[in-house]
Structure formats: C-alpha cells, structure tokens
Design a protein around this motif. Sequence first.
Motif, PDB file in Angstrom:
ATOM      1  N   PHE A  11      66.387 -16.647  29.623  1.00 37.43           N
ATOM      2  CA  PHE A  11      66.054 -16.270  30.991  1.00 37.43           C
ATOM      3  C   PHE A  11      64.948 -17.176  31.506  1.00 37.43           C
ATOM      4  O   PHE A  11      64.008 -17.489  30.778  1.00 37.43           O
ATOM      5  N   ARG A  13      62.433 -17.301  34.888  1.00 39.04           N
ATOM      6  CA  ARG A  13      62.013 -16.592  36.101  1.00 39.04           C
ATOM      7  C   ARG A  13      61.061 -17.456  36.906  1.00 39.04           C
ATOM      8  O   ARG A  13      60.268 -18.210  36.355  1.00 39.04           O
ATOM      9  N   SER A  67      68.309 -12.226  42.195  1.00 35.96           N
ATOM     10  CA  SER A  67      67.259 -12.620  43.116  1.00 35.96           C
ATOM     11  C   SER A  67      67.191 -11.669  44.292  1.00 35.96           C
ATOM     12  O   SER A  67      68.215 -11.203  44.781  1.00 35.96           O
ATOM     13  N   THR A  74      65.601 -14.892  38.862  1.00 33.94           N
ATOM     14  CA  THR A  74      65.750 -14.982  37.415  1.00 33.94           C
ATOM     15  C   THR A  74      67.122 -15.572  37.150  1.00 33.94           C
ATOM     16  O   THR A  74      68.136 -14.998  37.535  1.00 33.94           O
ATOM     17  N   TRP A  76      69.818 -16.945  34.203  1.00 34.72           N
ATOM     18  CA  TRP A  76      70.075 -16.658  32.800  1.00 34.72           C
ATOM     19  C   TRP A  76      71.322 -17.386  32.308  1.00 34.72           C
ATOM     20  O   TRP A  76      72.201 -17.722  33.093  1.00 34.72           O
TER      21      TRP A  76
END
Length: 86
Positions: A11, A13, A67, A74, A76
């Motif tokens: 992830f 961010r 988002s 974020t 991933w």
Amino acid sequence: MVDGKPTASIFVRDSGEGVPDAFRNQIFQRFAQADSSDTRSQGGTGLGLAITRELITVMDGEVGFESLPGQGATFWIRLPIANNNL
C-alpha cells in the motif's frame, strides 16, 4: 487473495488532493492526467500507473486505489505468493 491464492499486498498512501471523481475511470490509462494544463504544479507523462497495471497484470496480480477528494489516496497492489513446492 487473488484467484483463491494467498497474496502479498503493498500500500502507498499520500496526503494530496485525492483523485477527482471525473478522473477515476481513466487513472490507469496511458497518458492520462487529471490536470493536463500547461500550468500544473506536478510534471509527468501519465504513464506510471498504466505501466504499473500492465506489470502487475502480467504477474497475475491486482492493482487499485481508494481516494476521497481532498483527503489523499491509497494505491495498492496484490501479488500471488509463489508456490515453493515446484
């Protein structure tokens, strides 16, 4: 899990402006930029996320994001864990 296989996830961010609703469906397309004006504050060609999606797909993984406008995003990736019983 991806296709019923255990996965590893990564992830990333940020605390930026987030992904505008109008741009969500285009974000992984080549040359896509939410702000393509000549005066934008961040440079780039709009290829990074498209290349990422291609690579992750070839590796049988998944890529996505979450988002909220004004609250960052974020991103991933999920990749299947290799079977060591070859």
